[in-house]
Write a protein that holds these residues in place. Structure first.
Motif, PDB file in Angstrom:
ATOM      1  N   PHE A  19      -4.170   2.032  -2.490  1.00 10.66           N
ATOM      2  CA  PHE A  19      -4.157   3.384  -2.131  1.00 10.66           C
ATOM      3  C   PHE A  19      -4.804   3.655  -0.794  1.00 10.66           C
ATOM      4  O   PHE A  19      -6.098   3.518  -0.956  1.00 10.66           O
ATOM      5  N   ILE A  20      -4.079   3.687   0.344  1.00 10.91           N
ATOM      6  CA  ILE A  20      -4.891   4.009   1.579  1.00 10.91           C
ATOM      7  C   ILE A  20      -4.799   5.487   2.085  1.00 10.91           C
ATOM      8  O   ILE A  20      -3.719   6.078   2.283  1.00 10.91           O
ATOM      9  N   VAL A  21      -6.063   6.012   2.147  1.00  9.56           N
ATOM     10  CA  VAL A  21      -6.058   7.509   2.438  1.00  9.56           C
ATOM     11  C   VAL A  21      -6.470   7.460   4.009  1.00  9.56           C
ATOM     12  O   VAL A  21      -7.536   6.936   4.224  1.00  9.56           O
ATOM     13  N   THR A  22      -5.631   7.946   4.747  1.00 11.87           N
ATOM     14  CA  THR A  22      -6.151   8.143   6.147  1.00 11.87           C
ATOM     15  C   THR A  22      -7.060   9.141   6.601  1.00 11.87           C
ATOM     16  O   THR A  22      -7.300  10.035   5.679  1.00 11.87           O
ATOM     17  N   GLY A  23      -7.590   9.131   7.647  1.00 15.42           N
ATOM     18  CA  GLY A  23      -8.402   9.928   8.105  1.00 15.42           C
ATOM     19  C   GLY A  23      -7.741  11.375   8.612  1.00 15.42           C
ATOM     20  O   GLY A  23      -6.495  11.229   8.190  1.00 15.42           O
ATOM     21  N   PRO A  24      -8.482  12.452   8.956  1.00 17.82           N
ATOM     22  CA  PRO A  24      -9.883  12.491   9.046  1.00 17.82           C
ATOM     23  C   PRO A  24     -10.714  12.784   7.447  1.00 17.82           C
ATOM     24  O   PRO A  24      -9.805  13.219   6.686  1.00 17.82           O
ATOM     25  N   GLY A  25     -11.943  12.698   7.545  1.00 19.31           N
ATOM     26  CA  GLY A  25     -12.507  12.936   6.270  1.00 19.31           C
ATOM     27  C   GLY A  25     -12.502  11.782   5.162  1.00 19.31           C
ATOM     28  O   GLY A  25     -11.617  11.081   5.547  1.00 19.31           O
ATOM     29  N   THR A  26     -13.279  12.049   4.222  1.00 20.01           N
ATOM     30  CA  THR A  26     -13.256  11.274   3.126  1.00 20.01           C
ATOM     31  C   THR A  26     -12.978  11.984   1.755  1.00 20.01           C
ATOM     32  O   THR A  26     -13.394  11.317   0.659  1.00 20.01           O
ATOM     33  N   THR A  27     -12.927  13.304   1.701  1.00 16.63           N
ATOM     34  CA  THR A  27     -12.963  14.191   0.650  1.00 16.63           C
ATOM     35  C   THR A  27     -11.530  14.056  -0.527  1.00 16.63           C
ATOM     36  O   THR A  27     -11.871  14.002  -1.479  1.00 16.63           O
ATOM     37  N   ALA A  49       0.912  -1.224  -0.043  1.00 14.33           N
ATOM     38  CA  ALA A  49       0.090  -0.078   0.055  1.00 14.33           C
ATOM     39  C   ALA A  49       0.892   1.350   0.088  1.00 14.33           C
ATOM     40  O   ALA A  49       1.813   1.248   0.705  1.00 14.33           O
ATOM     41  N   VAL A  50       0.421   2.069  -0.707  1.00 11.19           N
ATOM     42  CA  VAL A  50       1.198   3.667  -0.578  1.00 11.19           C
ATOM     43  C   VAL A  50      -0.138   4.089   0.308  1.00 11.19           C
ATOM     44  O   VAL A  50      -1.290   4.238   0.001  1.00 11.19           O
ATOM     45  N   VAL A  51       0.289   4.847   1.542  1.00  7.77           N
ATOM     46  CA  VAL A  51      -0.493   5.665   2.239  1.00  7.77           C
ATOM     47  C   VAL A  51      -0.515   7.058   2.065  1.00  7.77           C
ATOM     48  O   VAL A  51       0.477   7.670   1.772  1.00  7.77           O
ATOM     49  N   ILE A  52      -1.699   7.868   2.023  1.00 12.13           N
ATOM     50  CA  ILE A  52      -1.901   9.168   1.392  1.00 12.13           C
ATOM     51  C   ILE A  52      -2.482   9.968   2.710  1.00 12.13           C
ATOM     52  O   ILE A  52      -3.456   9.675   3.283  1.00 12.13           O
ATOM     53  N   CYS A  53      -1.677  11.144   3.064  1.00 15.75           N
ATOM     54  CA  CYS A  53      -2.192  11.951   4.071  1.00 15.75           C
ATOM     55  C   CYS A  53      -2.878  13.163   3.829  1.00 15.75           C
ATOM     56  O   CYS A  53      -2.339  14.073   2.824  1.00 15.75           O
ATOM     57  N   PRO A  54      -4.149  13.160   4.219  1.00 13.45           N
ATOM     58  CA  PRO A  54      -4.953  14.402   3.712  1.00 13.45           C
ATOM     59  C   PRO A  54      -4.290  15.839   4.368  1.00 13.45           C
ATOM     60  O   PRO A  54      -3.701  15.827   5.339  1.00 13.45           O
ATOM     61  N   GLY A  55      -4.679  16.690   3.747  1.00 20.02           N
ATOM     62  CA  GLY A  55      -4.494  18.311   4.344  1.00 20.02           C
ATOM     63  C   GLY A  55      -5.582  19.043   4.883  1.00 20.02           C
ATOM     64  O   GLY A  55      -6.710  18.380   5.197  1.00 20.02           O
ATOM     65  N   ARG A  56      -5.681  20.221   4.810  1.00 22.14           N
ATOM     66  CA  ARG A  56      -6.467  21.049   5.429  1.00 22.14           C
ATOM     67  C   ARG A  56      -7.932  20.958   4.740  1.00 22.14           C
ATOM     68  O   ARG A  56      -7.896  20.505   3.730  1.00 22.14           O
ATOM     69  N   GLY A  57      -8.790  21.327   5.658  1.00 25.73           N
ATOM     70  CA  GLY A  57     -10.207  21.001   5.099  1.00 25.73           C
ATOM     71  C   GLY A  57     -10.945  19.656   5.318  1.00 25.73           C
ATOM     72  O   GLY A  57     -11.950  19.479   4.972  1.00 25.73           O
ATOM     73  N   LEU A  88      -8.820   1.690  -3.768  1.00 20.31           N
ATOM     74  CA  LEU A  88      -8.708   2.842  -2.892  1.00 20.31           C
ATOM     75  C   LEU A  88      -9.491   2.709  -1.575  1.00 20.31           C
ATOM     76  O   LEU A  88     -10.742   2.199  -1.688  1.00 20.31           O
ATOM     77  N   ILE A  89      -8.940   2.611  -0.361  1.00 19.78           N
ATOM     78  CA  ILE A  89      -9.370   2.655   0.894  1.00 19.78           C
ATOM     79  C   ILE A  89      -9.332   3.963   1.602  1.00 19.78           C
ATOM     80  O   ILE A  89      -8.222   4.350   1.527  1.00 19.78           O
ATOM     81  N   SER A  90     -10.641   4.460   2.029  1.00 16.43           N
ATOM     82  CA  SER A  90     -10.523   5.657   2.920  1.00 16.43           C
ATOM     83  C   SER A  90     -10.649   5.250   4.297  1.00 16.43           C
ATOM     84  O   SER A  90     -11.811   4.606   4.741  1.00 16.43           O
ATOM     85  N   MET A  91      -9.957   5.576   5.070  1.00 18.98           N
ATOM     86  CA  MET A  91      -9.759   5.261   6.547  1.00 18.98           C
ATOM     87  C   MET A  91     -11.010   6.153   7.390  1.00 18.98           C
ATOM     88  O   MET A  91     -11.350   5.504   8.430  1.00 18.98           O
ATOM     89  N   GLY A  92     -11.348   7.162   6.569  1.00 15.38           N
ATOM     90  CA  GLY A  92     -12.608   7.999   7.313  1.00 15.38           C
ATOM     91  C   GLY A  92     -13.945   7.238   7.117  1.00 15.38           C
ATOM     92  O   GLY A  92     -14.958   7.715   7.697  1.00 15.38           O
TER      93      GLY A  92
END
Length: 345
Positions: free
Chosen positions: A288-296, A4-12, A329-333
């Motif tokens: 591709f794993i997107v960590t929380g918070p959020g799902t956008t 997996a590649v982990v993707i960290c979300p930004g502001r908003g 694509l996995i969204s941890m939110g």
């Protein structure tokens, strides 16, 4: 085991629905207490108080000095909750402020050092609050690439930015979206120059400064003065930055990493689309794993993969068909998706 590649979300990404996210998902109570103590010593409201508030406040929770720290903690907690027996992380990346989180997830910053970086930069951004951001799509609702439309919009941006008293530039290349940064004159001129689309664009981003633009040079300078290069070490995982460059374990110039993080990353365009394209091609992960918070952020990741023509995808339907057959694509939110990559924390 899946890679997996982990993707960290930004502001908003910490919005009304995320209130209580740390209470639900952050497993390391001692670390959260340490974050709270750091903020308390600075006279800032603790993350526990913000996350545990009775109600969500746009004025309070979206402020840079609060939102950045909340998002960082949520991301780090999610990263640590991944099931290491089922998931092998091969690289990390992030969107905008998510780069700071990626540094900690990738091991170039300790959890505490990462918090110091993100809390400092979030506070400096809020104190200065120079300029603003808006977002506008260049793909239609089918997510089909439209290079000519993108070129036209960027030409409009350049034209406005060249006017006297106007500042406007590409802040983040975000999948099928353009995030623009500028002063009020530049942002208003763009809003007047483009047609409204999809019922909500062009859309101003609340409490956002002109991130990733030359307007942030004073913030970058203050950050460099406050944050020592000694905070940065060798990453334990490959990290893909906002240019698509890869910082490799054992081969990273840590001073150059500090210089990029508190220089180029603050004042120049952040190319998230390229970062995801590089992640797909160089590491070819199963997920591709997107960590929380959020799902956008999931939509921008999917759009970036489509724009990269990853595994033959060219549209939203192509992506959805693949996702339904075998999720990539996995969204941890999302609670149900989170459960597929954690041990049931």
């Amino acid at each position: 085991m899946k890679t997996a590649v982990v993707i960290c979300p930004g502001r908003g990404t910490y919005t009304k629905t995320e209130l209580g996210y740390l209470g639900r998902n952050f497993g390391d109570r001692a670390l959260l207490a340490a974050f709270d103590a750091t903020r308390g010593a600075l006279g800032q409201e603790t993350l526990s108080a913000l996350d545990g508030a009775a109600g969500y406040s746009v004025a309070k929770h979206t402020r840079g000095d609060n939102a950045s720290a909340l998002i960082y903690a949520a991301t780090l907690g999610d990263f640590r909750a991944l099931d290491g027996e089922a998931i092998r992380v091969v690289a990390v990346t992030g969107n905008s402020m998510g780069w700071y989180s990626a540094l900690a997830c990738g091991g170039a910053l300790s959890a505490e050092a990462g918090f110091e970086v993100v809390n400092t930069m979030g506070t400096l951004m809020q104190e200065a609050l120079i300029g603003g951001q808006l977002i506008y799509p260049f793909v239609n609702e089918d997510w089909v690439a439209d290079p000519a439309r993108k070129a036209d919009l960027l030409a409009t941006v350049a034209g406005i930015g060249a006017r006297a008293g106007h500042v406007l530039t590409l802040s983040i290349d975000l999948g099928g979206m353009l995030v623009l940064a500028g002063n009020e004159e530049g942002l208003k001129a763009f809003e007047a120059a483009v047609p409204p689309v999809q019922g909500r664009f062009p859309m101003r981003l609340a409490n956002h400064a002109a991130f990733h633009s030359s307007l942030q040079a004073p913030v970058a300078e203050r950050g460099r003065a406050r944050l020592s290069p000694s905070l940065f070490g060798q990453p334990k995982l490959p990290m893909i930055d906002g240019r698509g460059a890869i910082w490799w374990p054992g081969a990273t110039d840590t001073h150059a990493l500090w210089d990029y993080t508190l220089g180029h990353q603050v004042t120049e365009t952040y190319d998230f689309t390229r970062a995801i394209g590089i992640a797909a091609r160089e590491f070819a992960p199963d997920l591709f794993i997107v960590t929380g918070p959020g799902t956008t952020l999931g939509g921008a990741v999917a759009q970036s993969l489509i724009l990269s023509h990853w595994r033959g995808m060219h549209s939203k339907i192509d992506f959805q068909t693949r996702q339904q057959a075998a999720p990539v694509l996995i969204s941890m939110g999302m609670v149900d998706q989170r459960a597929t990559v954690t041990k049931g924390d």
